[in-house]
Design a protein around this motif. Sequence first.
Motif, short mmCIF file in Angstrom:
data_model
loop_
_atom_site.label_atom_id
_atom_site.label_comp_id
_atom_site.label_asym_id
_atom_site.label_seq_id
_atom_site.Cartn_x
_atom_site.Cartn_y
_atom_site.Cartn_z
N ALA A 252 1.54 -39.58 -72.05
CA ALA A 252 2.19 -38.59 -72.90
C ALA A 252 3.70 -38.75 -72.60
CB ALA A 252 1.82 -36.95 -72.28
N GLY A 253 4.40 -38.41 -73.61
CA GLY A 253 5.92 -38.65 -73.55
C GLY A 253 6.55 -38.44 -74.79
N GLU A 254 7.81 -39.02 -74.85
CA GLU A 254 8.68 -38.68 -76.00
C GLU A 254 9.01 -40.27 -76.73
OE1 GLU A 254 12.34 -37.06 -75.01
OE2 GLU A 254 12.33 -37.91 -73.29
N VAL A 255 9.08 -40.12 -78.03
CA VAL A 255 9.45 -41.46 -78.54
C VAL A 255 10.88 -41.93 -78.25
CG1 VAL A 255 9.86 -42.31 -80.96
CG2 VAL A 255 7.85 -40.75 -80.55
N ALA A 256 10.91 -43.22 -77.98
CA ALA A 256 12.28 -43.77 -77.62
C ALA A 256 12.77 -44.47 -78.71
CB ALA A 256 12.21 -44.67 -76.31
N GLU A 257 12.17 -45.29 -79.32
CA GLU A 257 12.54 -46.24 -80.63
C GLU A 257 11.34 -46.19 -81.27
OE1 GLU A 257 13.48 -50.03 -79.26
OE2 GLU A 257 14.92 -49.44 -77.65
N VAL A 258 11.94 -46.31 -82.82
CA VAL A 258 10.89 -46.38 -83.83
C VAL A 258 11.53 -47.60 -84.64
CG1 VAL A 258 9.72 -45.09 -85.94
CG2 VAL A 258 10.65 -43.63 -83.80
N ASP A 259 10.35 -48.25 -85.18
CA ASP A 259 10.72 -49.38 -86.05
C ASP A 259 11.01 -48.82 -87.55
OD1 ASP A 259 10.31 -52.43 -86.57
OD2 ASP A 259 9.22 -51.51 -88.01
N ALA A 260 11.88 -49.42 -88.13
CA ALA A 260 12.42 -49.19 -89.48
C ALA A 260 11.22 -48.81 -90.41
CB ALA A 260 13.60 -49.93 -90.02
N SER A 261 10.04 -49.36 -90.37
CA SER A 261 8.96 -49.42 -91.22
C SER A 261 8.04 -48.08 -91.04
CB SER A 261 8.10 -50.70 -91.01
OG SER A 261 7.52 -51.06 -89.94
N VAL A 262 8.17 -47.63 -89.90
CA VAL A 262 7.26 -46.37 -89.25
C VAL A 262 7.78 -45.19 -90.05
CG1 VAL A 262 6.40 -45.27 -87.27
CG2 VAL A 262 6.63 -47.74 -87.24
N THR A 263 7.01 -44.50 -90.47
CA THR A 263 7.43 -43.07 -91.11
C THR A 263 6.66 -41.97 -90.25
OG1 THR A 263 5.61 -43.36 -92.77
CG2 THR A 263 7.57 -44.20 -93.45
N GLY A 264 7.29 -40.85 -90.31
CA GLY A 264 6.68 -39.75 -89.59
C GLY A 264 6.85 -39.49 -88.42
N LEU A 265 7.59 -40.36 -87.50
CA LEU A 265 7.92 -40.17 -86.33
C LEU A 265 9.30 -40.37 -86.16
CD1 LEU A 265 5.18 -42.13 -84.64
CD2 LEU A 265 5.58 -39.74 -84.36
N ARG A 266 9.95 -39.68 -85.32
CA ARG A 266 11.57 -39.88 -84.86
C ARG A 266 11.63 -39.82 -83.41
NH1 ARG A 266 14.01 -34.47 -87.50
NH2 ARG A 266 12.35 -33.70 -86.36
N GLU A 267 12.81 -40.47 -82.97
CA GLU A 267 13.23 -40.49 -81.69
C GLU A 267 13.18 -38.84 -81.01
OE1 GLU A 267 16.71 -42.46 -80.72
OE2 GLU A 267 16.27 -44.48 -81.66
N GLY A 268 12.74 -38.77 -79.84
CA GLY A 268 12.47 -37.44 -79.34
C GLY A 268 11.17 -36.86 -79.48
N ASP A 269 10.47 -37.33 -80.45
CA ASP A 269 9.35 -36.68 -80.81
C ASP A 269 8.40 -36.62 -79.46
OD1 ASP A 269 9.75 -35.73 -83.40
OD2 ASP A 269 8.82 -37.31 -84.15
N ARG A 270 7.85 -35.47 -79.19
CA ARG A 270 6.60 -35.43 -78.37
C ARG A 270 5.31 -36.00 -78.83
NH1 ARG A 270 4.73 -31.00 -76.78
NH2 ARG A 270 5.05 -30.79 -74.70
N VAL A 271 4.60 -36.93 -78.17
CA VAL A 271 3.43 -37.71 -78.19
C VAL A 271 2.64 -37.86 -77.29
CG1 VAL A 271 4.64 -38.84 -80.53
CG2 VAL A 271 4.43 -39.96 -78.10
N TRP A 272 1.40 -38.29 -77.64
CA TRP A 272 0.47 -38.64 -76.55
C TRP A 272 -0.50 -39.35 -77.19
CZ3 TRP A 272 -3.70 -34.13 -75.57
CH2 TRP A 272 -4.37 -33.56 -76.67
N GLY A 273 -1.19 -40.27 -76.22
CA GLY A 273 -2.30 -41.35 -76.77
C GLY A 273 -2.96 -42.02 -75.79
N ILE A 274 -3.58 -43.53 -76.21
CA ILE A 274 -4.20 -44.09 -75.33
C ILE A 274 -4.02 -45.64 -75.65
CG2 ILE A 274 -6.55 -44.86 -74.55
CD1 ILE A 274 -7.45 -42.15 -74.39
N LEU A 275 -3.75 -46.33 -74.60
CA LEU A 275 -3.59 -47.90 -75.20
C LEU A 275 -4.92 -48.52 -75.76
CD1 LEU A 275 -1.64 -49.06 -72.08
CD2 LEU A 275 -0.57 -48.37 -74.22
N PRO A 276 -4.85 -49.47 -76.51
CA PRO A 276 -5.87 -50.01 -77.05
C PRO A 276 -6.75 -50.79 -76.19
CG PRO A 276 -3.88 -51.37 -77.75
CD PRO A 276 -3.55 -50.18 -76.90
#
Length: 321
Positions: free
Chosen positions: A71-95
């Motif tokens: 769980a963390g925050e978005v640090a960088e977003v590729d230009a092709s990615v939509t719906g996420l911005r730097e600083g967004d709080r996110v969680w997930g699991i590695l593949p």
Amino acid sequence: MNDMRAALYDSYGPPEVLYEGRVPVPVRKPGEVLVRVHATSVNGGELHGRAGKVRLVTGRRFPQRTGIDFAGEVAEVDASVTGLREGDRVWGILPRGRNGFGSAAEYVSVRPRRIAYAPENVTLTEAVSLSAGGTTSLTALRDKARLRAGERLLVRGASGGVGSVAVQLGKALGAHVTGLAGARNLDFVRELGADEVIDRRATALSELGPYDVIMDTVGTEHRSLQGLLAPRGRLVSIAFDIDHPAKGIGYILASAVHGGRRVRFFSGNPKHDLFAELAAYVERGDLRPVVDTVHPLSGIAAAHRALEAGGVRGKHVIRVV
């Protein structure tokens, strides 16, 4: 920003092989998101990986990494990615896969389908205690077992990282929940919402049942557990006996052929939609975080040692930031 702190080990072995070292910051590939990790948790699969019990999968190249969820925050977003911005709080699991460990570090780079917005009403350290256990429980109870309101559910390992979430989710789905746990954790499991609690050492499995659904987080005694099922009951196991894999997997496969009380086994590989659904359960108050102990990244060996010792209540969490 060329390198970062990460949990590493240079050989398979006991928890003491783990240490905090430095590795290169992951290079964000096209279409990926770089996440600054605030926290991760210790999961059973990582213990087996570190001990070398699944070395056919993890290989012999060292140093190796540990950590699955984050769980963390978005640090960088590729230009092709939509719906996420730097600083967004996110969680997930590695593949899943050979390189499926590594979230016990300051940064991970993942595709957007592997993450979702973290629940707003808990801290990121609290959120990560629900990530792996929550997605696993949601898949096991709702999707695999199709648990219905009014059914009788037994959760084996009810105080652990997955079981503590399964108890809460079972209640949210309207089931009558029985928690099987150690004596010192019975009150804790009752506080999670269990209708009944049973001391796993003082009561033989043969004395229990019948249940419509059994969720097994331990991975042993599948034959005995299957005998506790009602005629149309379902047993979902998220583990098998790692010390006797052929026997454990063989029984699971055989159960798919003989009779209606089948043992369902799966290994979670959750994506965005499942995390988004889980966040909704948390924000509604149906699920609350259960953190046993928060360790610093430098205490990764102590966290593994504590989980191996047993008796855990919820999750051992690693605070990275």
